[in-house]
Design a protein around this motif. Structure first.
Motif, PDB file in Angstrom:
ATOM      1  N   ARG A 104       0.842  -1.291  -0.245  1.00 19.96           N
ATOM      2  CA  ARG A 104      -0.182  -0.030  -0.072  1.00 19.96           C
ATOM      3  C   ARG A 104       0.573   1.250   0.353  1.00 19.96           C
ATOM      4  O   ARG A 104       1.133   2.407  -0.577  1.00 19.96           O
ATOM      5  CB  ARG A 104      -0.629  -0.228   1.481  1.00 19.96           C
ATOM      6  CG  ARG A 104      -1.820   0.678   1.287  1.00 19.96           C
ATOM      7  CD  ARG A 104      -2.496   1.621   2.481  1.00 19.96           C
ATOM      8  NE  ARG A 104      -1.147   1.538   3.773  1.00 19.96           N
ATOM      9  CZ  ARG A 104      -1.494   1.261   4.424  1.00 19.96           C
ATOM     10  NH1 ARG A 104      -2.196   0.976   5.076  1.00 19.96           N
ATOM     11  NH2 ARG A 104      -0.816   1.298   5.963  1.00 19.96           N
ATOM     12  N   ARG A 129      -6.315  -7.888   0.647  1.00 19.70           N
ATOM     13  CA  ARG A 129      -6.554  -6.676   0.555  1.00 19.70           C
ATOM     14  C   ARG A 129      -7.283  -5.583  -0.173  1.00 19.70           C
ATOM     15  O   ARG A 129      -5.837  -5.340  -1.060  1.00 19.70           O
ATOM     16  CB  ARG A 129      -5.497  -6.155   2.337  1.00 19.70           C
ATOM     17  CG  ARG A 129      -6.247  -5.821   3.172  1.00 19.70           C
ATOM     18  CD  ARG A 129      -6.034  -5.802   4.484  1.00 19.70           C
ATOM     19  NE  ARG A 129      -7.144  -4.745   4.969  1.00 19.70           N
ATOM     20  CZ  ARG A 129      -7.004  -4.587   6.665  1.00 19.70           C
ATOM     21  NH1 ARG A 129      -6.054  -4.739   7.190  1.00 19.70           N
ATOM     22  NH2 ARG A 129      -7.735  -4.402   6.985  1.00 19.70           N
ATOM     23  N   PHE A 131      -7.481  -1.463  -0.426  1.00 18.68           N
ATOM     24  CA  PHE A 131      -7.412   0.071   0.201  1.00 18.68           C
ATOM     25  C   PHE A 131      -8.184   0.491  -1.005  1.00 18.68           C
ATOM     26  O   PHE A 131      -8.200   0.602  -1.932  1.00 18.68           O
ATOM     27  CB  PHE A 131      -5.723  -0.247   0.175  1.00 18.68           C
ATOM     28  CG  PHE A 131      -5.089  -0.907   1.179  1.00 18.68           C
ATOM     29  CD1 PHE A 131      -5.160  -0.557   2.232  1.00 18.68           C
ATOM     30  CD2 PHE A 131      -4.409  -1.820   0.379  1.00 18.68           C
ATOM     31  CE1 PHE A 131      -4.475  -1.500   3.553  1.00 18.68           C
ATOM     32  CE2 PHE A 131      -3.838  -2.511   1.239  1.00 18.68           C
ATOM     33  CZ  PHE A 131      -3.687  -2.952   2.580  1.00 18.68           C
ATOM     34  N   GLY A 135      -6.151   5.681   0.141  1.00 23.74           N
ATOM     35  CA  GLY A 135      -5.049   4.395   0.633  1.00 23.74           C
ATOM     36  C   GLY A 135      -5.889   3.560   2.191  1.00 23.74           C
ATOM     37  O   GLY A 135      -5.041   2.913   2.755  1.00 23.74           O
ATOM     38  N   ALA A 137      -7.738   1.313   4.211  1.00 25.98           N
ATOM     39  CA  ALA A 137      -8.286  -0.507   4.200  1.00 25.98           C
ATOM     40  C   ALA A 137      -9.613  -0.316   4.063  1.00 25.98           C
ATOM     41  O   ALA A 137     -10.627   0.511   4.402  1.00 25.98           O
ATOM     42  CB  ALA A 137      -7.864  -1.485   5.362  1.00 25.98           C
TER      43      ALA A 137
END
Length: 229
Positions: A104, A129, A131, A135, A137
């Motif tokens: 990220r 995951r 984002f 940025g 989550a």
């Protein structure tokens, strides 16, 4: 700020030495050896070689970091145990860096696009995951197959990042771009650790698992991080 970071969470044994904290500092030495197994025997010699070639004693380090997952169960524990052992011996703080946070923060992606981080699990289901473009989550980490990801995100403008380029290419649709790291994961982990606050919370040197391990054993010792400021 002099930071040593190690990474054995994937299919390699690697370490990087980074000087300075502003803008992530500069990598002054790095080593990487591809090896899906055997990191336990090679990691400490590799780190000592790195320090020797850079002309830096372990006592000169300000911080030690290790990637904490997700990834190989055994590799994660090898890296964290080595980092905590080195930290205890040198009385240095130890930081654990999430590989999701690493991609990220460091993967080069077009502005305005969400980022999907996909980590190769060496199984059908991958560690993932999402984002947002800011940025932040978008929910918790999850596991999904490449087919699931293609179906779920095919029409969404999205950046993809992860540790297996061929896998990302297989998932990518026309609306997607692939965001690569500018340096190795170890070098990027060192940059994040250099700019982190005290070890603890998100920086704790504790394993990050998305699925339960296939075997059970005692916890990784993290006294080095708890005994230093």
């Amino acid at each position: 700020m002099l930071v040593l970071a190690i990474d054995t969470a994937g299919a390699a044994c690697s370490a990087a030495l980074r000087q300075g904290a502003e803008n992530g500092g500069t990598v002054i030495a790095a080593k990487r050896e591809d090896m899906p197994r055997g990191q336990d025997a090679r990691l400490i010699p590799l780190v000592l070689e790195l320090l020797r070639e850079a002309g830096q004693p372990i006592g000169a380090l300000d911080r030690i970091a290790a990637t904490r997952g997700p990834g190989s169960f055994t590799g994660i524990r090898i890296g964290l145990a080595a980092a905590c052992g080195l930290g205890a011996g040198a009385n240095k703080p130890v930081f654990g860096v999430s590989r999701f946070a690493l991609y990220r923060a460091r993967a080069a992606r077009p502005p305005g696009k969400p980022l999907l981080v996909v980590i190769d699990s060496k199984r059908d289901e991958l560690f993932c995951r999402l984002f947002g473009a800011d940025g932040v989550a978008a929910g918790e980490a999850f596991m999904a197959t490449a087919e699931n990801l293609r179906a779920r995100f095919a029409g969404q403008p999205l950046a993809l990042a992860g540790d297996n380029g061929a896998l990302l290419q297989a998932i990518a649709a026309p609306a997607h771009t692939i965001a690569a790291l500018p340096e190795s994961e170890a070098a990027c982990a060192a940059a994040l650790a250099a700019g982190a606050g005290k070890p603890g919370d998100e920086w704790s040197p504790l394993p990050l698992y998305i699925r339960p391990p296939d075997v059970s054993c005692g916890p990784v010792w993290t006294g080095a991080a708890e005994s230093t400021a």
